[in-house]
Design a protein around this motif. Structure first.
Motif, short mmCIF file in Angstrom:
data_model
loop_
_atom_site.label_atom_id
_atom_site.label_comp_id
_atom_site.label_asym_id
_atom_site.label_seq_id
_atom_site.Cartn_x
_atom_site.Cartn_y
_atom_site.Cartn_z
N ARG A 191 -2.16 10.15 -4.89
CA ARG A 191 -2.14 9.60 -3.51
C ARG A 191 -1.90 8.09 -3.56
O ARG A 191 -1.15 7.55 -2.76
N ARG A 192 -2.55 7.42 -4.48
CA ARG A 192 -2.39 5.96 -4.61
C ARG A 192 -0.93 5.62 -4.93
O ARG A 192 -0.37 4.68 -4.35
N ALA A 193 -0.34 6.35 -5.84
CA ALA A 193 1.07 6.11 -6.19
C ALA A 193 1.98 6.38 -4.99
O ALA A 193 2.94 5.65 -4.75
N ALA A 194 1.67 7.43 -4.24
CA ALA A 194 2.50 7.79 -3.09
C ALA A 194 2.45 6.73 -2.00
O ALA A 194 3.48 6.36 -1.42
N VAL A 195 1.27 6.22 -1.73
CA VAL A 195 1.08 5.31 -0.59
C VAL A 195 1.35 3.86 -0.98
O VAL A 195 1.91 3.09 -0.19
N ARG A 196 0.99 3.48 -2.22
CA ARG A 196 1.02 2.06 -2.59
C ARG A 196 2.01 1.72 -3.70
O ARG A 196 2.29 0.54 -3.91
N GLY A 197 2.51 2.69 -4.42
CA GLY A 197 3.29 2.41 -5.62
C GLY A 197 4.78 2.33 -5.42
O GLY A 197 5.35 2.99 -4.55
N LEU A 231 3.38 14.27 -4.42
CA LEU A 231 3.64 12.83 -4.30
C LEU A 231 4.59 12.54 -3.14
O LEU A 231 4.33 11.66 -2.30
N ARG A 232 5.67 13.27 -3.06
CA ARG A 232 6.67 13.03 -2.02
C ARG A 232 6.15 13.41 -0.64
O ARG A 232 6.44 12.73 0.35
N ARG A 233 5.37 14.48 -0.58
CA ARG A 233 4.80 14.88 0.71
C ARG A 233 3.84 13.81 1.22
O ARG A 233 3.87 13.43 2.40
N LEU A 234 2.99 13.29 0.34
CA LEU A 234 2.04 12.25 0.73
C LEU A 234 2.76 10.96 1.11
O LEU A 234 2.35 10.26 2.04
N ARG A 235 3.82 10.67 0.41
CA ARG A 235 4.58 9.45 0.70
C ARG A 235 5.24 9.54 2.08
O ARG A 235 5.20 8.59 2.86
N GLU A 236 5.81 10.69 2.37
CA GLU A 236 6.43 10.89 3.68
C GLU A 236 5.39 10.82 4.79
O GLU A 236 5.61 10.21 5.84
N ALA A 237 4.22 11.44 4.54
CA ALA A 237 3.16 11.43 5.55
C ALA A 237 2.65 10.02 5.82
O ALA A 237 2.23 9.71 6.94
N ALA A 238 2.72 9.17 4.80
CA ALA A 238 2.27 7.78 4.96
C ALA A 238 3.34 6.90 5.59
O ALA A 238 3.11 5.71 5.82
N GLY A 239 4.52 7.46 5.81
CA GLY A 239 5.60 6.70 6.43
C GLY A 239 6.33 5.77 5.48
O GLY A 239 7.02 4.85 5.92
N VAL A 240 6.20 6.01 4.18
CA VAL A 240 6.90 5.19 3.18
C VAL A 240 8.26 5.82 2.93
O VAL A 240 8.35 6.95 2.42
N VAL A 241 9.32 5.12 3.27
CA VAL A 241 10.66 5.71 3.20
C VAL A 241 11.39 5.38 1.90
O VAL A 241 12.36 6.06 1.55
#
Length: 316
Positions: A203-209, A229-239
Protein backbone atom coordinates in the motif's frame (compact mmCIF):
# COMPACT_ATOMS: atom_id res chain seq x y z
CA UNK A 1 6.21 11.03 -9.21
CA UNK A 2 9.63 10.44 -10.72
CA UNK A 3 10.43 7.75 -13.29
CA UNK A 4 14.04 7.00 -14.21
CA UNK A 5 14.04 3.64 -16.03
CA UNK A 6 13.61 3.35 -19.81
CA UNK A 7 9.88 2.92 -20.52
CA UNK A 8 8.53 -0.41 -21.73
CA UNK A 9 11.81 -2.21 -21.13
CA UNK A 10 13.14 -4.66 -18.56
CA UNK A 11 16.20 -3.23 -16.83
CA UNK A 12 18.53 -5.09 -14.49
CA UNK A 13 20.47 -4.18 -11.37
CA UNK A 14 22.29 -5.88 -8.53
CA UNK A 15 22.83 -5.79 -4.79
CA UNK A 16 26.57 -5.45 -4.27
CA UNK A 17 28.62 -8.11 -2.47
CA UNK A 18 30.80 -7.42 0.59
CA UNK A 19 28.65 -4.53 1.93
CA UNK A 20 26.11 -6.89 3.52
CA UNK A 21 27.16 -10.30 4.76
CA UNK A 22 24.19 -12.26 6.03
CA UNK A 23 24.79 -16.00 5.82
CA UNK A 24 21.49 -16.21 3.94
CA UNK A 25 23.02 -14.76 0.77
CA UNK A 26 26.73 -13.87 1.16
CA UNK A 27 29.33 -16.02 -0.59
CA UNK A 28 32.16 -17.47 1.47
CA UNK A 29 34.85 -15.30 -0.13
CA UNK A 30 33.17 -12.07 0.95
CA UNK A 31 34.27 -12.46 4.59
CA UNK A 32 37.86 -11.71 3.56
CA UNK A 33 36.96 -9.06 0.98
CA UNK A 34 37.15 -5.29 1.30
CA UNK A 35 36.69 -1.94 -0.45
CA UNK A 36 38.83 -2.87 -3.47
CA UNK A 37 36.54 -5.83 -4.18
CA UNK A 38 33.45 -3.67 -3.77
CA UNK A 39 34.86 -1.14 -6.23
CA UNK A 40 35.83 -3.80 -8.77
CA UNK A 41 32.30 -5.23 -8.85
CA UNK A 42 30.63 -1.80 -8.98
CA UNK A 43 32.85 -0.81 -11.90
CA UNK A 44 32.05 -4.08 -13.67
CA UNK A 45 28.32 -3.38 -13.29
CA UNK A 46 28.86 0.16 -14.57
CA UNK A 47 30.58 -1.17 -17.70
CA UNK A 48 28.01 -3.93 -18.20
CA UNK A 49 24.97 -1.65 -18.44
CA UNK A 50 23.39 -2.39 -15.08
CA UNK A 51 20.68 0.10 -14.14
CA UNK A 52 21.87 0.29 -10.53
CA UNK A 53 24.07 -1.12 -7.83
CA UNK A 54 22.57 -1.35 -4.35
CA UNK A 55 23.63 -1.14 -0.72
CA UNK A 56 21.47 -2.11 2.27
CA UNK A 57 21.23 -0.66 5.79
CA UNK A 58 21.34 -1.97 9.34
CA UNK A 59 22.66 0.21 12.14
CA UNK A 60 23.41 -2.56 14.62
CA UNK A 61 22.59 -6.27 14.86
CA UNK A 62 21.56 -7.81 18.20
CA UNK A 63 23.28 -10.96 19.40
CA UNK A 64 20.11 -13.02 18.89
CA UNK A 65 20.27 -12.37 15.13
CA UNK A 66 24.02 -12.08 14.56
CA UNK A 67 24.43 -15.78 13.76
CA UNK A 68 22.17 -15.42 10.73
CA UNK A 69 22.45 -11.79 9.74
CA UNK A 70 26.08 -11.22 10.64
CA UNK A 71 27.26 -7.81 11.79
CA UNK A 72 28.85 -6.60 8.53
CA UNK A 73 26.51 -4.00 7.06
CA UNK A 74 28.22 -1.04 5.40
CA UNK A 75 26.58 2.34 5.82
CA UNK A 76 24.70 3.10 2.58
CA UNK A 77 25.37 6.86 2.51
CA UNK A 78 29.12 6.42 2.95
CA UNK A 79 29.26 3.45 0.58
CA UNK A 80 27.20 4.98 -2.24
CA UNK A 81 29.17 8.22 -1.98
CA UNK A 82 32.42 6.25 -2.20
CA UNK A 83 31.17 4.36 -5.26
CA UNK A 84 29.93 7.56 -6.90
CA UNK A 85 33.56 8.61 -7.29
CA UNK A 86 34.64 5.41 -9.06
CA UNK A 87 31.66 4.86 -11.39
CA UNK A 88 30.22 6.95 -14.21
CA UNK A 89 26.76 5.85 -15.31
CA UNK A 90 25.22 3.24 -13.01
CA UNK A 91 22.62 4.49 -10.55
CA UNK A 92 23.15 4.18 -6.81
CA UNK A 93 20.29 2.56 -4.86
CA UNK A 94 19.78 2.29 -1.13
CA UNK A 95 18.01 -1.07 -0.86
CA UNK A 96 16.80 -0.23 1.61
CA UNK A 97 17.45 2.70 3.91
CA UNK A 98 15.56 2.56 7.21
CA UNK A 99 14.78 6.26 7.12
CA UNK A 100 12.47 6.13 10.13
CA UNK A 101 15.53 5.86 12.37
CA UNK A 102 16.43 9.51 11.86
CA UNK A 103 14.88 12.90 11.20
CA UNK A 104 13.97 13.45 7.51
CA UNK A 105 16.13 16.58 7.32
CA UNK A 106 19.16 14.49 8.26
CA UNK A 107 18.35 11.88 5.63
CA UNK A 108 17.61 14.61 3.08
CA UNK A 109 20.99 16.26 3.71
CA UNK A 110 22.80 12.93 3.34
CA UNK A 111 21.06 11.66 0.24
CA UNK A 112 20.92 15.05 -1.50
CA UNK A 113 24.69 15.11 -1.10
CA UNK A 114 24.97 11.62 -2.61
CA UNK A 115 22.87 12.78 -5.56
CA UNK A 116 25.04 15.89 -6.01
CA UNK A 117 28.33 13.97 -5.74
CA UNK A 118 27.14 11.33 -8.21
CA UNK A 119 25.86 13.78 -10.80
CA UNK A 120 22.22 12.82 -10.23
CA UNK A 121 22.37 9.03 -9.94
CA UNK A 122 20.68 8.39 -6.58
CA UNK A 123 17.63 6.17 -6.15
CA UNK A 124 16.39 6.38 -2.58
CA UNK A 125 15.02 2.99 -1.58
CA UNK A 126 13.27 3.01 1.79
CA UNK A 127 11.86 0.40 4.13
CA UNK A 128 10.24 0.11 7.55
CA UNK A 129 12.93 -2.06 9.14
CA UNK A 130 12.46 -5.29 11.09
CA UNK A 131 15.01 -5.33 13.95
CA UNK A 132 13.38 -4.03 17.13
CA UNK A 133 16.65 -3.53 18.97
CA UNK A 134 17.89 -1.06 16.36
CA UNK A 135 14.91 1.17 16.99
CA UNK A 136 15.17 0.88 20.76
CA UNK A 137 18.86 1.81 20.65
CA UNK A 138 18.15 5.14 18.94
CA UNK A 139 14.95 5.88 20.86
CA UNK A 140 12.41 5.24 18.09
CA UNK A 141 9.12 3.38 18.66
CA UNK A 142 9.38 0.10 16.75
CA UNK A 143 5.64 -0.55 17.01
CA UNK A 144 4.90 2.68 15.12
CA UNK A 145 7.53 2.20 12.42
CA UNK A 146 4.99 1.90 9.61
CA UNK A 147 3.25 5.18 10.35
CA UNK A 148 6.63 6.74 10.97
CA UNK A 149 7.90 5.63 7.56
CA UNK A 150 4.78 6.95 5.84
CA UNK A 151 5.38 10.40 7.26
CA UNK A 152 9.13 10.21 6.69
CA UNK A 153 8.57 9.44 3.00
CA UNK A 154 6.19 12.39 2.65
CA UNK A 155 8.68 14.67 4.39
CA UNK A 156 11.63 13.40 2.35
CA UNK A 157 9.84 13.98 -0.95
CA UNK A 158 9.38 17.60 0.11
CA UNK A 159 12.88 18.00 1.54
CA UNK A 160 14.52 16.52 -1.58
CA UNK A 161 12.44 18.66 -3.91
CA UNK A 162 13.40 21.83 -5.71
CA UNK A 163 12.84 24.26 -2.82
CA UNK A 164 15.94 25.34 -0.92
CA UNK A 165 13.70 26.15 2.06
CA UNK A 166 11.16 23.28 2.12
CA UNK A 167 8.04 23.39 4.28
CA UNK A 168 6.47 20.34 5.91
CA UNK A 169 4.08 19.82 8.82
CA UNK A 170 3.21 16.31 10.02
CA UNK A 171 2.29 14.55 13.24
CA UNK A 172 5.92 13.78 14.13
CA UNK A 173 8.05 15.88 11.79
CA UNK A 174 7.74 19.57 10.97
CA UNK A 175 10.16 22.01 9.43
CA UNK A 176 10.15 25.34 7.65
CA UNK A 177 12.38 28.36 7.15
CA UNK A 178 15.44 26.10 7.08
CA UNK A 179 17.57 25.99 3.93
CA UNK A 180 19.53 22.98 2.76
CA UNK A 181 22.16 22.93 0.06
CA UNK A 182 23.56 21.43 -2.04
CA UNK A 183 20.28 20.54 -3.66
CA UNK A 184 19.90 17.24 -5.54
CA UNK A 185 20.85 17.27 -9.21
CA UNK A 186 17.72 15.37 -10.23
CA UNK A 187 14.57 17.39 -10.86
CA UNK A 188 11.99 17.58 -9.49
CA UNK A 189 13.72 15.24 -6.98
CA UNK A 190 15.42 11.83 -6.80
CA UNK A 191 13.06 8.85 -7.11
CA UNK A 192 11.81 7.11 -3.98
CA UNK A 193 11.32 3.34 -4.22
CA UNK A 194 9.49 1.60 -1.38
CA UNK A 195 10.65 -1.81 -0.20
CA UNK A 196 8.70 -4.65 1.38
CA UNK A 197 6.00 -7.18 0.50
CA UNK A 198 3.61 -6.95 3.45
CA UNK A 199 0.15 -5.50 2.75
CA UNK A 200 1.24 -2.26 4.43
CA UNK A 201 4.40 -2.05 2.33
CA UNK A 202 2.53 -2.68 -0.92
CA UNK A 203 0.00 0.00 0.00
CA UNK A 204 2.84 2.39 0.86
CA UNK A 205 4.51 1.74 -2.50
CA UNK A 206 1.21 2.20 -4.32
CA UNK A 207 0.28 5.49 -2.67
CA UNK A 208 3.68 7.07 -2.01
CA UNK A 209 6.31 5.35 -4.14
CA UNK A 210 7.86 5.99 -7.51
CA UNK A 211 8.87 2.34 -7.46
CA UNK A 212 8.30 -0.89 -5.56
CA UNK A 213 11.04 -3.20 -4.28
CA UNK A 214 9.45 -6.52 -3.30
CA UNK A 215 11.17 -8.56 -0.63
CA UNK A 216 10.91 -12.34 -0.66
CA UNK A 217 8.11 -12.77 -3.21
CA UNK A 218 8.50 -15.81 -5.44
CA UNK A 219 7.59 -15.61 -9.11
CA UNK A 220 4.17 -17.14 -8.67
CA UNK A 221 3.28 -14.56 -6.03
CA UNK A 222 4.23 -11.47 -8.02
CA UNK A 223 1.28 -11.19 -10.46
CA UNK A 224 -1.20 -11.00 -7.57
CA UNK A 225 0.97 -8.50 -5.69
CA UNK A 226 1.41 -6.32 -8.79
CA UNK A 227 -2.34 -6.36 -9.43
CA UNK A 228 -2.96 -5.26 -5.84
CA UNK A 229 -0.35 -2.53 -6.16
CA UNK A 230 -1.97 -1.13 -9.30
CA UNK A 231 -5.48 -1.35 -7.87
CA UNK A 232 -4.44 0.56 -4.75
CA UNK A 233 -2.58 3.12 -6.83
CA UNK A 234 -5.60 3.75 -9.02
CA UNK A 235 -7.87 4.00 -5.97
CA UNK A 236 -5.53 6.62 -4.50
CA UNK A 237 -5.75 8.65 -7.70
CA UNK A 238 -2.07 8.25 -8.59
CA UNK A 239 -1.89 8.21 -12.37
CA UNK A 240 1.86 7.97 -12.93
CA UNK A 241 3.28 4.49 -13.60
CA UNK A 242 5.16 2.76 -10.80
CA UNK A 243 8.54 1.15 -11.46
CA UNK A 244 7.94 -2.41 -10.30
CA UNK A 245 10.93 -4.51 -9.29
CA UNK A 246 11.64 -8.17 -8.60
CA UNK A 247 14.48 -10.14 -7.05
CA UNK A 248 15.37 -13.06 -9.29
CA UNK A 249 16.70 -16.43 -8.28
CA UNK A 250 20.51 -16.70 -8.02
CA UNK A 251 22.11 -16.70 -11.48
CA UNK A 252 25.13 -18.35 -13.07
CA UNK A 253 25.65 -17.77 -16.78
CA UNK A 254 27.21 -20.80 -18.48
CA UNK A 255 28.38 -24.10 -16.95
CA UNK A 256 29.58 -23.54 -13.38
CA UNK A 257 31.56 -26.74 -12.84
CA UNK A 258 30.73 -26.52 -9.12
CA UNK A 259 27.64 -26.83 -6.95
CA UNK A 260 25.73 -23.56 -7.27
CA UNK A 261 22.57 -24.86 -5.62
CA UNK A 262 19.30 -26.25 -6.95
CA UNK A 263 17.48 -22.94 -7.11
CA UNK A 264 20.16 -21.20 -9.18
CA UNK A 265 19.22 -20.24 -12.72
CA UNK A 266 22.01 -21.84 -14.77
CA UNK A 267 22.69 -22.12 -18.48
CA UNK A 268 23.55 -20.26 -21.67
CA UNK A 269 22.56 -16.60 -22.10
CA UNK A 270 19.46 -17.50 -24.11
CA UNK A 271 18.08 -19.67 -21.32
CA UNK A 272 18.80 -17.08 -18.64
CA UNK A 273 17.19 -14.31 -20.68
CA UNK A 274 14.12 -16.40 -21.49
CA UNK A 275 13.57 -17.07 -17.82
CA UNK A 276 14.03 -13.43 -16.78
CA UNK A 277 11.74 -12.20 -19.55
CA UNK A 278 8.91 -13.88 -17.64
CA UNK A 279 9.26 -11.10 -15.07
CA UNK A 280 8.81 -8.49 -17.78
CA UNK A 281 5.63 -10.21 -18.93
CA UNK A 282 4.24 -9.76 -15.40
CA UNK A 283 4.79 -6.00 -15.55
CA UNK A 284 8.16 -5.89 -13.79
CA UNK A 285 10.33 -2.96 -14.92
CA UNK A 286 13.61 -3.96 -13.24
CA UNK A 287 14.92 -7.30 -12.06
CA UNK A 288 17.63 -7.56 -9.43
CA UNK A 289 20.07 -10.39 -10.04
CA UNK A 290 22.54 -12.01 -7.65
CA UNK A 291 25.34 -14.13 -9.08
CA UNK A 292 26.88 -17.21 -7.51
CA UNK A 293 30.65 -16.91 -7.33
CA UNK A 294 33.75 -18.24 -5.56
CA UNK A 295 35.72 -15.02 -5.69
CA UNK A 296 35.90 -11.48 -7.04
CA UNK A 297 37.32 -12.52 -10.41
CA UNK A 298 34.50 -14.98 -11.06
CA UNK A 299 31.87 -12.46 -10.00
CA UNK A 300 33.32 -9.72 -12.20
CA UNK A 301 33.34 -12.18 -15.09
CA UNK A 302 29.72 -13.16 -14.46
CA UNK A 303 28.64 -9.52 -14.35
CA UNK A 304 30.43 -8.83 -17.64
CA UNK A 305 29.01 -11.88 -19.41
CA UNK A 306 25.51 -11.06 -18.20
CA UNK A 307 25.75 -7.50 -19.50
CA UNK A 308 27.22 -8.51 -22.85
CA UNK A 309 25.20 -11.64 -23.61
CA UNK A 310 22.06 -11.73 -21.45
CA UNK A 311 21.12 -8.05 -21.18
CA UNK A 312 20.63 -7.55 -24.95
CA UNK A 313 18.20 -10.50 -25.03
CA UNK A 314 15.88 -9.23 -22.29
CA UNK A 315 13.88 -6.93 -24.58
CA UNK A 316 12.68 -8.22 -27.95
Amino acid sequence: MVQVLPPDRLSYGMQLPVQAQSVVFAEGWEAGAGPEDLVAVARAADRAGFAYVACCEHVAIPRRLAGTMGTVWYDPVATLSYLAAVTERVRLLSHVAVVGLRHPLISAKQYATVDRLSGGRLILGVGAGHVAEEFAAVGVDFARRGALLDEAVDALKVALGEEEFPEFAGDRFAFGGLGQAPRPVQRPRPPVWVGGSSPAAVRRAAVRGDGWLPQGDRREQLPRQIATLRRLREAAGVVEPVEVGAIAEPVYVGKPGWDVGRRTLVGPPERIAQSLREYGAMGVRQVQVRFRSRGRAELVEQVGVFGAEVGPLLNG
